[in-house]
Design an enzyme around this catalytic site. Structure first.
Site, PDB file in Angstrom:
ATOM      1  N   VAL B  16      18.202  34.649  21.454  1.00 38.45           N
ATOM      2  CA  VAL B  16      17.167  35.445  21.571  1.00 38.45           C
ATOM      3  C   VAL B  16      16.064  35.181  20.872  1.00 38.45           C
ATOM      4  O   VAL B  16      14.835  35.225  21.201  1.00 38.45           O
ATOM      5  CB  VAL B  16      17.723  36.756  21.027  1.00 38.45           C
ATOM      6  CG1 VAL B  16      16.649  37.728  20.596  1.00 38.45           C
ATOM      7  CG2 VAL B  16      19.065  37.460  21.631  1.00 38.45           C
ATOM      8  N   ASP B 226      31.727  46.272  19.352  1.00 33.00           N
ATOM      9  CA  ASP B 226      30.214  46.066  19.822  1.00 33.00           C
ATOM     10  C   ASP B 226      29.680  47.457  20.113  1.00 33.00           C
ATOM     11  O   ASP B 226      28.763  48.039  19.773  1.00 33.00           O
ATOM     12  CB  ASP B 226      30.236  45.308  20.805  1.00 33.00           C
ATOM     13  CG  ASP B 226      28.938  44.992  21.405  1.00 33.00           C
ATOM     14  OD1 ASP B 226      27.692  44.539  20.680  1.00 33.00           O
ATOM     15  OD2 ASP B 226      28.658  45.526  22.404  1.00 33.00           O
ATOM     16  N   LYS B 230      26.913  50.335  18.762  1.00 32.05           N
ATOM     17  CA  LYS B 230      25.569  51.032  19.459  1.00 32.05           C
ATOM     18  C   LYS B 230      25.811  52.512  19.271  1.00 32.05           C
ATOM     19  O   LYS B 230      24.790  53.155  19.094  1.00 32.05           O
ATOM     20  CB  LYS B 230      25.776  50.612  20.885  1.00 32.05           C
ATOM     21  CG  LYS B 230      25.372  48.783  20.859  1.00 32.05           C
ATOM     22  CD  LYS B 230      25.626  48.408  22.241  1.00 32.05           C
ATOM     23  CE  LYS B 230      25.353  46.892  22.218  1.00 32.05           C
ATOM     24  NZ  LYS B 230      25.956  46.402  23.685  1.00 32.05           N
TER      25      LYS B 230
END
Lengths: 368, 368
Positions: B16, B226, B230
């Site tokens: 990223v 994960d 979120k």
């Protein structure tokens, strides 16, 4: 310490304008009660033939605007006088244009160059002659003002902000394709639903009209110009120099023989005589196990924009659309084979006003 | 007249971070060449064990950062020294955290309270203990700094900005439901595609791992944490006080008997022995003509958040998802029966970096 007050002028108080007024009042209260408050003052509300002003810039009570407009006896001011009034406000001003008035939009360059920001769902402002587009953004740059128009495409859906961000972050937009009209969406989802038969075209137009999904004269939807205007706006953001919404192929669903009808009523009366034309298109699509949808597409590389009927597989997201929803597919280099998709209601007073209020919040953040 | 320069610090230069660095350089050039230019100066790049600083704040060449980091012989500074260096910059500073490091995130309150803004895809910062969440936003308010984290959910998709705008414009969010993990999306679109059979669960996990769609240890995806992180972030934005990502039901797809495996390799080796468990769920769904998908949902009214397997009709947009796409459905009062939907790639270096760059653009507009 509080932020400097921000002054608001609202023009247009129809369905979108009144929904905006409610959202505005809620926003005003929220911003005023924050730890670091911002005060919003509504200093002008104007609709055709009448207006109310807060002459000392103290702010009008948003909950009484409609009543005040009904009772107003003051003479209707020319726009120049309004602009002067706004310029004299003791702080930053935002003009909220909730009309679809091209003549008003032609004043945006004058407004923006004086440092007054504009937020609006007025499609005509951004889809008319490209000279108006250019002069709007030049005036904003010169005046240090802001112009936001999220609701000109897909109402409150994040369409313009998403396209802008794709471009500003350096992605390469390859193609944009979608259903951009709630009316056309409803019409074709009923005329040719996936896995069911649907009605005759004229009957579905009548149903859409009776439910209030069309303009008072349905020809204003069927001529495709509304979709062409939205495509013009997106294509320009994507970098194409589209001269006007009539500078590319737009398929009209008004049968040629009915183009000369003198009224919407006459048109609706005679439309059933032409159902065979649409039935033929329907049966052609059925033979290929496809459905018809009225879509707009922009091919950035080949610099081509078009609006009209296309056939889609039943499994395509455009075929599976429901009700009067819009869907917009952004195909980009970064996103690859599967597009970035935004979908949902693309018309209606509250969701359109939401886009305007969202834009207003962005401008307020930039101004304070 | 040009705008004051804005100083940038980048921490984290993996996939990223490097994609961001490219987008940053493109943005820097574009902003510098505008009629009303803004100069961006990169004054720090830091990864584990090494960093480079622009000691006189003149700015580093972004295209040479990776090489400079490889060659750097300077001692690794503690974060306090870094913070002091940033504080001494002759202008506004933005910290871009491209790590997933919770320890670094615990420094955000200190950073923000000193007036330094933060943009980041670091999920852990916003999904850990709610005390960290509260102190992050309190510090930003106190410091007059900004914190944006679009890429913490759905990578570059406009998920957080859309939810925030729904709420700020006064809509009532009723329910949020979707597929929030690219890995889980790929896994179930292959394990149980609409209209086709799909493979055994363990074989699909292996395929996803081989294609690089999972974490190095696939258990880090299959445990659901994960997705839970979120959901925690979205639920908090929607106003729910979610204490932590373990404060609500999260279904793990790791068979109980394999929870004690000492390595990812051992886990992968033994997973085929447990295919029957997933096959049973699959055949149960088939009997109802449904498909299985791994989803997260937030019911705002009943204050309930959950993550796990659900059954969907083949015609549901969640069932029709392709590849490793995410889909997020916002059901709100204003949008009615049909949700506002955002869909597309929700993982990958470039699209994640796009969300970070988009946030950076927003912060730059607010700072200049």
């Amino acid at each position: 310490m509080s932020n400097p007050p921000i002054f608001l002028a609202i023009i247009g108080l129809g369905g979108v304008g009144q929904a905006f007024l409610e959202q505005y009042e809620q926003l005003r209260q929220r911003l005023a009660s924050q730890p670091n408050p911002t005060n919003l003052a509504l200093i002008l509300a104007r609709r055709s033939k009448t207006q109310v002003l807060s002459e000392r810039y103290g702010g009008l009570d948003a909950t009484k605007i409609m009543q005040m407009l009904d009772e107003s006896k003051k003479p209707y001011l020319p726009f120049d006088a309004i602009l002067e009034f706004l310029q004299n406000a003791p702080g930053k001003v935002v003009l909220v244009d909730n009309t679809s008035d091209l003549d008003l939009a032609k004043n945006y360059p004058a407004v923006l160059s004086k440092g007054i920001s504009v937020v609006t769902p007025n499609k005509k402002a951004f889809s008319d002659d490209i000279k108006l587009w250019d002069s709007i953004f030049e005036a904003a740059a010169k005046g240090g003002s802001h112009v936001f128009h999220e609701s000109t495409v897909g109402a409150g859906l994040p369409v313009i902000s998403t396209l802008t961000e794709l471009i500003e972050t350096g992605d390469e937009v390859v193609r944009i394709e979608g259903v951009f009209s709630g009316t056309m969406s409803f019409l074709f989802n009923s005329f040719m639903p996936v896995g069911a038969e649907g009605g005759k075209f004229s009957a579905e137009v009548k149903k859409a009209k009776d439910l209030g999904y069309t303009e008072p004269d349905p020809r204003d939807d069927l001529n495709g110009l509304d979709v062409a205007r939205k495509l013009t706006i997106l294509a320009r953001i994507a970098g194409l120099k589209v001269e006007s919404p009539t500078a590319f192929p737009v398929q009209s669903l008004i049968p040629q023989a009915l183009e000369s009808c003198s009224s919407g009523d006459e048109f609706m009366q005679k439309l059933p005589e032409h159902d065979d034309e649409m039935e033929k298109l329907k049966s052609d699509a059925i033979k290929k196990r496809k459905v018809l949808r009225f879509v707009g597409s922009i091919d950035v590389k080949s610099n081509s924009v078009k609006v009209g009927l296309e056939q889609f597989d039943a499994s395509h997201p455009i075929a599976a659309l429901k009700g009067s929803d819009n869907i917009i597919n952004f195909y980009t280099k970064r996103y690859g084979a599967n597009p970035l998709i935004v979908q949902g209601a693309g018309a209606g007073g509250e969701v359109t006003a939401m886009g305007v209020t969202g834009d207003l919040i962005k401008v307020i953040r930039l101004l304070r």
